[in-house]
Design a protein around this motif. Sequence first.
Motif, short mmCIF file in Angstrom:
data_model
loop_
_atom_site.label_atom_id
_atom_site.label_comp_id
_atom_site.label_asym_id
_atom_site.label_seq_id
_atom_site.Cartn_x
_atom_site.Cartn_y
_atom_site.Cartn_z
N ILE A 40 1.06 -1.18 -0.01
CA ILE A 40 -0.09 0.10 0.17
C ILE A 40 0.92 1.24 0.08
N ILE A 41 0.80 2.20 -1.07
CA ILE A 41 1.54 3.23 -1.09
C ILE A 41 0.68 4.71 -0.89
N SER A 42 1.47 5.55 -0.23
CA SER A 42 0.86 7.04 -0.36
C SER A 42 1.80 7.74 -1.50
N ILE A 43 1.00 7.90 -2.61
CA ILE A 43 1.76 8.47 -3.89
C ILE A 43 2.11 10.19 -3.43
N ASN A 44 1.58 10.52 -2.28
CA ASN A 44 1.73 12.06 -1.62
C ASN A 44 3.20 11.98 -1.15
N THR A 45 3.49 11.04 -0.10
CA THR A 45 4.55 10.87 0.70
C THR A 45 5.54 9.58 0.50
N PHE A 46 5.10 8.56 -0.52
CA PHE A 46 5.98 7.60 -0.64
C PHE A 46 6.29 6.60 0.55
N GLU A 47 5.11 6.85 1.56
CA GLU A 47 5.40 5.74 2.63
C GLU A 47 4.57 4.66 2.18
N ILE A 48 5.00 3.43 2.82
CA ILE A 48 4.45 2.08 2.24
C ILE A 48 4.23 1.32 3.41
N SER A 49 3.19 0.49 3.14
CA SER A 49 2.92 -0.57 3.92
C SER A 49 2.98 -2.01 3.22
N TYR A 50 3.95 -2.75 3.68
CA TYR A 50 4.25 -3.89 2.75
C TYR A 50 3.36 -5.00 2.93
N ILE A 51 2.86 -5.62 1.98
CA ILE A 51 1.91 -6.92 2.09
C ILE A 51 2.86 -8.14 1.62
N GLU A 52 3.16 -8.97 2.58
CA GLU A 52 4.03 -10.20 2.09
C GLU A 52 3.42 -11.38 1.88
#
Length: 191
Positions: A40-52
């Motif tokens: 999951i990515i915020s295209i505003n901040t490039f913070e990511i929540s990885y889904i493994e």
Amino acid sequence: MKKENRSTCLSNALPEDCKLCGNKESTQISWYESQDNLGIISINTFEISYIEINRYNDCGCLIEETDTSLGTQIRSTGENGFVSVVTVNTNRGYASGNIHMNQDKILNMEEVSVNLCMECREHLLDMTWGEPYGVGLIYFKTGEVRLFEENVRGFMLGDFYVLCEPRAEGDSEKISKIDLHIFYCPERSNI
């Protein structure tokens, strides 16, 4: 996003500084690059929540052993950023959860123009049907990003089928969260 609104924000990022096609080392994308997984990515901040869904070891090699455990990951990306809660079943190849968008509900074109080169920004927006949110999914194997939208309920992204349901919370009528179901479904070659 309407095409006439796109042209008013020119991209400031050069291709070598672009966080999608250029300088990935400045983002979390480089940690998972080339994995057959989503984030999951915020295209505003490039913070990511990885889904493994597909497990990898520290060297980046796919772990092919069965894992019967379920894992729930809760990720907050800052004071006003998105919060995700995702449960993954790696053995069966699926994940489900939700995303509370917070300020990442809004696609901030000024931030997008700083982070993405013109080509990546236009490609990202061309993949949308209407008004996209500032949060979406990234397919690490190719770097492709697909933003969530109010009127899109499902899509393919790489080897994954994604069902998404934007929803309002409580008594509010304003959409603020997305329920999410992700299924790993690569093409079957032995049919």
